[in-house]
Design a protein around this motif. Sequence first.
Motif, PDB file in Angstrom:
ATOM      1  N   PRO A 109       0.809  -1.230   0.000  1.00 48.28           N
ATOM      2  CA  PRO A 109       0.000   0.000   0.000  1.00 48.28           C
ATOM      3  C   PRO A 109       0.836   1.272   0.000  1.00 48.28           C
ATOM      4  O   PRO A 109       0.415   2.286  -0.549  1.00 48.28           O
ATOM      5  CB  PRO A 109      -0.816  -0.115   1.291  1.00 48.28           C
ATOM      6  CG  PRO A 109      -0.829  -1.560   1.622  1.00 48.28           C
ATOM      7  CD  PRO A 109       0.455  -2.118   1.105  1.00 48.28           C
ATOM      8  N   VAL A 110       2.009   1.206   0.612  1.00 47.95           N
ATOM      9  CA  VAL A 110       2.871   2.393   0.700  1.00 47.95           C
ATOM     10  C   VAL A 110       3.944   2.381  -0.378  1.00 47.95           C
ATOM     11  O   VAL A 110       4.185   3.390  -1.057  1.00 47.95           O
ATOM     12  CB  VAL A 110       3.532   2.487   2.095  1.00 47.95           C
ATOM     13  CG1 VAL A 110       4.486   3.683   2.157  1.00 47.95           C
ATOM     14  CG2 VAL A 110       2.469   2.579   3.184  1.00 47.95           C
ATOM     15  N   LEU A 111       4.597   1.242  -0.550  1.00 44.28           N
ATOM     16  CA  LEU A 111       5.726   1.154  -1.477  1.00 44.28           C
ATOM     17  C   LEU A 111       5.279   0.969  -2.914  1.00 44.28           C
ATOM     18  O   LEU A 111       6.071   1.166  -3.840  1.00 44.28           O
ATOM     19  CB  LEU A 111       6.632  -0.011  -1.080  1.00 44.28           C
ATOM     20  CG  LEU A 111       7.207   0.041   0.345  1.00 44.28           C
ATOM     21  CD1 LEU A 111       7.976  -1.238   0.640  1.00 44.28           C
ATOM     22  CD2 LEU A 111       8.112   1.252   0.495  1.00 44.28           C
ATOM     23  N   GLY A 112       4.031   0.564  -3.100  1.00 43.68           N
ATOM     24  CA  GLY A 112       3.560   0.316  -4.446  1.00 43.68           C
ATOM     25  C   GLY A 112       3.980  -1.061  -4.927  1.00 43.68           C
ATOM     26  O   GLY A 112       4.181  -1.990  -4.141  1.00 43.68           O
ATOM     27  N   GLU A 113       4.141  -1.189  -6.261  1.00 42.40           N
ATOM     28  CA  GLU A 113       4.537  -2.470  -6.850  1.00 42.40           C
ATOM     29  C   GLU A 113       6.035  -2.668  -6.650  1.00 42.40           C
ATOM     30  O   GLU A 113       6.850  -1.879  -7.123  1.00 42.40           O
ATOM     31  CB  GLU A 113       4.200  -2.485  -8.341  1.00 42.40           C
ATOM     32  CG  GLU A 113       4.118  -3.867  -8.939  1.00 42.40           C
ATOM     33  CD  GLU A 113       2.873  -4.601  -8.478  1.00 42.40           C
ATOM     34  OE1 GLU A 113       2.958  -5.835  -8.306  1.00 42.40           O
ATOM     35  OE2 GLU A 113       1.815  -3.959  -8.278  1.00 42.40           O
TER      36      GLU A 113
END
Length: 797
Positions: free
Chosen positions: A551-555
Amino acid sequence: MRELTLKHDDGSRDWVRLSASDLSSDDQPRHWLVMVRNVTSEIELRERNALLTSVADRTNRAVIVTDRDLTILYTNAAFANLFGYTPEQSIGRRAEELLIGPCTDPATVDRLRQCADDDRGIEEDVLVYDKDGHELWTTAYVKAHRTRRGKVKYLFGLLTDIRETKQLRSLQQLIMSSLASDLSITTIADQLCRRVEELAPDVVCSVLHVDSDGLIHPLGGPSLPPAYSASLDGVAIGPDVGSCGTAAYLCEPVLSQDIDNDPRWQPYKAGPLGAGLRACWSSPIKGKDGRVIGTFAFYFRECRGPSPWHEQIVAACIQLGALAIERQEVRSTISQVAYHDMLTGLPNRARIPSLIAEAIKACPAGGHVAVAFLDADNFKDVNDTLGHAAGDEFLVGFANRLRAQIRNGDMLGRLGGDEFVIVLQNRDPLEASLAAARITAALAMPLTIGKRQVPMSASMGLSLYPDNAKDIETLIKQADAAMYKAKRGGRATYRFFSADIDKLAEERLMHSTALREAIASEALTLHYQPQIRTRDGAIHGVEALARWHDPVLGEVSPSKFIPLAEECGLIEQIGVWSIKLACQQMASWRRARLDIPCISVNLSPINFQNVNLAAMVAQILAANDLPAKMLMLEITEGVILNERATVIATMNELRNMGVGLSLDDFGTGYSSLSRLAQLPIDELKIDRSFMRDFENDNGTRAIVTAVVRVGQSLDVAVVAEGVETEPQRRLLAELGCDAMQGFLFARPMAASAFSRWLLDYSAHRASLMLRQVGRALAQAGSTEAERKPRPSAVAAG
């Protein structure tokens, strides 16, 4: 003449001496002259002197009485016992003639002569000599006896043997005090030698340590030439190694009365002879276990042997030396355990900061200290596949390579695992770069473990004092961050710390924390990529690939989080999770009647060290009602190195169950065809890296061809990864590669998307097959029509 006692009327008595003289002649009557003299005072003095002599002869202290010119008037029995001179040999001779020798301190003798100026008498410790020339340490008390007019008439001397009661005890007190003060062994040995040389001024003393390997190390010898002492360091004991090396070897005292002509001394004699030392007497120092741990030696300036006093000193010093050396060995053992790595012998994590501090302290003004942080690139592969014993051997070989590359003044330590630190003393950035390049090149040569050649390399990060940081903790942290940048840069290389690396280090910490949370909350997902059969385009299988969206770092790319999982010890958990989820999805597809022959799941060699892996896989298959043949487990090529019974047994157990085993990334690691033939492998996968140059590079094409031929010869399927172009597909088909996988066919996709793709692909493939059948039928009908005879023109007419 007679002595008689006269008794007076008052009862008193006097001694008298009678003497008579005959005064008569032959022709006259006899007449006598009788003389009576009162000798009471003389008799009393004589008896008093006899009593004093009796008392003096019964004391254990030597008594000597001289006149003012030091001519001996009286000596007692103890004097004769101590010095060997009878009264007849002593009386009439001068005291200096009997007692003073070559090493008697003249200043001490002068102070004793001044007793005439001090009515209390004078007391001094003085070294004197006996009749045979042997040394005697005594406490001499000298007092003057004066006449009524104050003139010195006699000198009274009282001499006490203090060799054991005072002098030898002073050695014990010296050593005990030094040990209690926690002084170093070299300081204690130096103090001991200096004190011994005060007690025996005619000798030069030395103390050597003999280590567990039988090598000599000087501890004390302040009066020996420094160059000579240094030359002894590291010399092995033996039957012909001077006096000390021979004494240690034979475990018994060795006396060489003539160093110059003693064959045992020939390689070593220049040092002592140059210092005027002609003889050497060495005694072994033994520990409580009987092992020789050192030697105690006396060097003499004449060709001679030891005196009894020397023997007394050595007997005491051997015990004291053993106490000091054993204490040092215990301390060294404790220090070795506390501050050194037990496997490699290098300074450990607790010691490394102080090594850096020492380097910084020794750094000249304007100089640099480079801290290099190294991580072995392939240690986990070796440890996981060949086992811990081979892993230990790898680390020892790695440490030895590093030792060989550092120069004097540099320091090497092991932080733990496969992490090492090198402190490069007084290196500017250019010099540090050259050193790092040299170390990297030295590690490039494979290491032999057993009969195998194991690749070796390291990722290295460097931080500079004072350019990057001035405190030790920050320097290590920066070098660590730079090392991870080197790993991401392809490994087997080095990087210097820069400001942007701090951000990368923070990112890595954040990613590792998030990954742990993702695994715990089952936030990872699987994507699926099809494998296409070459001969007919049918589905060969599907590979399950882990994906992570945070959710924070993305993919987060697998190229980031998979190595991170390996570093953090999470890769095994990901492998088990992948099997469970892939089997659940396969069961779902079966219920949907999708025709997928098998599903491939990537595992780490660590998974195969789990003795319960086969049982766990069997449970997962049973829970999902899947035949074992529908599961393919992909393992890296490093498993070929593995000789551990657990790993091989696990692979065979899985194979016997019917689970397929695929060797992933074949050709990029530890390829061993002889070992490969013995493993229960069903499939070989050609790594995607070979596809990049496959169309245009003859060398790459030759490697791919060889892999396909190996698979054919072993009767195992060959799957090529990374196929992206039609020419690649066509060439692989021509080589006879069994299956292909890559973007040419489909990218990895979620399960629902894969289901739709498979339906579309199957429909498209069926449509193609129908068209092909239609074309074939049309072509067959056309051919049949051509075969029928046409009516002739005549007949038609």
